[in-house]
Write an enzyme that holds these catalytic residues in place. Sequence first.
Site, PDB file in Angstrom:
ATOM      1  CD  GLU A 170      -3.148   0.967   2.018  1.00 31.66           C
ATOM      2  OE1 GLU A 170      -3.472  -0.196   2.305  1.00 31.66           O
ATOM      3  OE2 GLU A 170      -3.840   1.964   2.305  1.00 31.66           O
ATOM      4  NE  ARG A 171      -2.368   5.384  -0.285  1.00 34.55           N
ATOM      5  CZ  ARG A 171      -3.307   5.723  -1.164  1.00 34.55           C
ATOM      6  NH1 ARG A 171      -3.035   5.807  -2.439  1.00 34.55           N
ATOM      7  NH2 ARG A 171      -4.525   5.968  -0.762  1.00 34.55           N
ATOM      8  CE  LYS A 292      -5.911   3.035   8.854  1.00 31.90           C
ATOM      9  NZ  LYS A 292      -5.483   3.168   7.453  1.00 31.90           N
ATOM     10  CD  GLU A 296      -7.472   6.172   6.174  1.00 34.91           C
ATOM     11  OE1 GLU A 296      -6.660   5.253   5.967  1.00 34.91           O
ATOM     12  OE2 GLU A 296      -7.328   7.333   5.740  1.00 34.91           O
ATOM     13  NE  ARG A 329      -0.315   4.179  11.768  1.00 35.58           N
ATOM     14  CZ  ARG A 329      -0.993   4.565  10.692  1.00 35.58           C
ATOM     15  NH1 ARG A 329      -2.228   4.128  10.483  1.00 35.58           N
ATOM     16  NH2 ARG A 329      -0.477   5.418   9.846  1.00 35.58           N
ATOM     17  NE  ARG A 346      -7.799  13.429   7.337  1.00 37.02           N
ATOM     18  CZ  ARG A 346      -7.469  12.707   6.275  1.00 37.02           C
ATOM     19  NH1 ARG A 346      -8.279  12.658   5.238  1.00 37.02           N
ATOM     20  NH2 ARG A 346      -6.335  12.022   6.227  1.00 37.02           N
ATOM     21  CE  LYS A 370      -0.888   8.695   9.028  1.00 35.51           C
ATOM     22  NZ  LYS A 370      -1.563   8.616   7.724  1.00 35.51           N
ATOM     23  CG  ASP A 375      -2.661  10.987   5.203  1.00 35.52           C
ATOM     24  OD1 ASP A 375      -1.695  10.455   5.768  1.00 35.52           O
ATOM     25  OD2 ASP A 375      -3.376  10.396   4.371  1.00 35.52           O
ATOM     26  CD  GLU A 397       2.583   6.672  11.051  1.00 39.97           C
ATOM     27  OE1 GLU A 397       2.008   6.291  12.091  1.00 39.97           O
ATOM     28  OE2 GLU A 397       2.095   6.519   9.916  1.00 39.97           O
ATOM     29  CD  GLU A 403      -0.547   8.280   0.768  1.00 38.57           C
ATOM     30  OE1 GLU A 403      -0.048   7.877   1.828  1.00 38.57           O
ATOM     31  OE2 GLU A 403      -1.779   8.299   0.569  1.00 38.57           O
ATOM     32  CD1 TRP A 568     -12.264  10.688   0.577  1.00 37.61           C
ATOM     33  CD2 TRP A 568     -11.260   9.614   2.260  1.00 37.61           C
ATOM     34  NE1 TRP A 568     -12.328   9.340   0.308  1.00 37.61           N
ATOM     35  CE2 TRP A 568     -11.714   8.648   1.319  1.00 37.61           C
ATOM     36  CE3 TRP A 568     -10.596   9.179   3.406  1.00 37.61           C
ATOM     37  CZ2 TRP A 568     -11.525   7.279   1.511  1.00 37.61           C
ATOM     38  CZ3 TRP A 568     -10.407   7.810   3.575  1.00 37.61           C
ATOM     39  CH2 TRP A 568     -10.864   6.882   2.645  1.00 37.61           C
TER      40      TRP A 568
HETATM   41  C1  GCV Z   1      -2.212   2.488   5.345  1.00 37.62           C
HETATM   42  C2  GCV Z   1      -3.331   7.495   4.273  1.00 37.62           C
HETATM   43  C3  GCV Z   1      -3.017   6.582   3.132  1.00 37.62           C
HETATM   44  C4  GCV Z   1      -3.504   5.168   3.408  1.00 37.62           C
HETATM   45  C5  GCV Z   1      -2.867   4.705   4.723  1.00 37.62           C
HETATM   46  C6  GCV Z   1      -3.282   5.673   5.816  1.00 37.62           C
HETATM   47  C7  GCV Z   1      -2.684   5.339   7.169  1.00 37.62           C
HETATM   48  O1  GCV Z   1      -4.719   7.696   4.367  1.00 37.62           O
HETATM   49  O2  GCV Z   1      -3.566   7.082   1.960  1.00 37.62           O
HETATM   50  O3  GCV Z   1      -3.132   4.352   2.343  1.00 37.62           O
HETATM   51  O4  GCV Z   1      -3.240   3.393   5.040  1.00 37.62           O
HETATM   52  O5  GCV Z   1      -2.868   6.957   5.474  1.00 37.62           O
HETATM   53  O6  GCV Z   1      -1.732   5.985   7.549  1.00 37.62           O
HETATM   54  O7  GCV Z   1      -3.178   4.441   7.834  1.00 37.62           O
END
Ligand code: GCV
Length: 706
Positions: A170-171, A292, A296, A329, A346, A370, A375, A397, A403, A568
Amino acid sequence: MPPEAFRPLGSRRCLLYGNGTLVDTVRDELRQATARYGGDVRHGGPADTLADRGGDRGESHDYDRGYDVVLALRDSGPLPAEAMAVDATLRRDGATLGPEGYALARENGVTTVLADAPAGLLYGMFHLVRLGDAAFDAPRPVERHRPAMDLRMLNHWDNVDVHPVMGQVERGYAGGSIFWRDGAARADWDRVRAYARLLASIGVNALSVNNVNVHATEARLLTDRLGDVAAIADHLRPYGIRVHLSVSFAAPITLGGLPTADPLDERVQAWWAETTRRVYEAIPDFGGYVVKADSEGQPGPFAYGRSHADGANLLADALAPYGGVVHWRAFVYNHRQDWRDRSTDRARAAYDHFAPLDGQFRDNTILQVKYGPMDFQPREPISPVIAAMPRTRLAVELQITQEYTGQQRHVCYLGPLWSEVLGFGLWGPDGPTVADVAAGTGHGGSPSVPAETARATVRGGGLVGVSNVGDDFFWTYHPLAQANLYAFGRLAWAPRLDPVTILDEWIDLTFPPSTTRDPQTVRQTLHAVMDDSWRTYERYTAPLGVGFMVSPGTHYGPDVDGYEYSPWGTYHFADRDGVGVDRTRATGTGYTGQYPSPWAEIYESLERCPDELLLFFHHVPYSHKLHSGSTVIQHIYDTHFAGVDEVVEMRRRWHELAGLIDPAVDARVRELLDEQLRCAVEWRDQINTYFFRKSGVPDAHGRRIY
Ligand code: GCV
């Protein structure tokens, strides 16, 4: 690192003292390097240890032939005179080196590395590699090196099964996963070992092997597929890296057959305790879980009316008997927002969820935050959560995988961004920084905890980076993106290092001066292309901290309104009069109130808010004057034209390297610079055109806008 980076050390006569897995790793490294470059290595130490090492005796050389380097554990003496002298200095100063630190000195033509524990010796050896010839020229008084952060961790967002939308990683922008392929462990151990070695050389000591979005197959890594994780752990262990696992909060249901995953249910607690016991049976040095939850679409404690503290503590209690930690997280927000609703913000979400829970988490829970509230945008303010929880262990983080910063097709050296993040004074420019909180060395307190108390009790959670590595030939797809991985490790070890100096180190290790006929041009060109590349990227993408404006889903390339009417929560609110998000207390979402003073006042004030974050905090007319003297609209035009010009210049400079570096690297970078330029032009033209059409204000310099 090419072998050539080991030439200075490998051409020396080395003495090594100590035992243990990591000392054996040092010995093997020295053997490899010395075999190639003409030095030699003797693994010394107490006589009984030598007796166990039949093979070593054969190849050891006579003491009398002298030695250039001593690497020793302090308790493995009697040591050579030079090492004893360093030891004496340390004792006199009462200095401790800790489990990963080392002392370095050079006297009488001998370079010495001393450590209290094997990991220190490993990191000390890589320090010598980094120094190159400089480790063996002038005398050096005793220096002590200890990592600022105890945990320096990478998260892999790798899937075991190929995900229908997100793929294997992912990413991920560097090919497939180095751990998994098409539903199985790859068992390409050479690459895993080489990766572990690379990470040890930059001081990374923890790694999670699967995506934080835990799908069905990946969930089973915790139980019947644990063997795969144990096999990876076996290959990372010799380089001092502990394995962690992303787990699903719903595992008691999906794997354990229980009717609930309620953290306060005794059956659930017993399931996690037993499951965790089995994990440690298979992997005695297992690091812990990454979670997590309620984010999401991932399951979490909210389903049972429980808090994140209840959820995190459930796992922390299961891990505690074995010394494991849970990384929980803080990336929790409503991703089903109604764009018409201006009251939901958000940016507020993580603080609103977590700050009230300060003091409720176990000591082995690390809240992973984060660096910004949204994000991983190229520009965001620092997350206010980092300042708000003095009684909680926090990890910060970062996203090494690019990304939102060009997806490893654009040159974007992130060292300067991370250095700004880590050096940010959370309670004003002179107070404790983000790095202090993550390292556990400073805190400014909160409304309920005085600064004094906070300073005395704060315990750091370290630095976490989302890895940018895959199975691509260059590991990171863009060869220059390797510098980001390097910078992450170096900043986790020493957050105050200057990012340009870090880049210098990386250039020398990656393009060793002895491998090119013109090292000066190589170094200067790489600096010219990379030093300011993050700011260049910022210039041609979303302006003044407003963020997003990327293509939905892929997050590559411009789409100004792509997220404007989406659930979002990532809006810019541009209309014919102005742009930006009002996050003030006076008239907006109140987000500025989540910061301690002075930032709460600075961000609230239109006059004092820094230009680069203006549109994150305020909705302003296009004619608003920035501190720079420009108007917002003219700034948008100017930065977007400048950003593209800078990419043109980067490309021109890179072409000057023809014939000076590896042709394969040159070819890949050329190809990607073409793509970067194409994409930057697209960003420039879409952003400029969009704002020209909205505002009707022409460019003061009459440049082409469509
Ligand atoms: C792993 C963003 C990314 C998602 C990622 C998420 C996260 O939204 O686009 O791909 O998912 O962050 O950090 O959990």
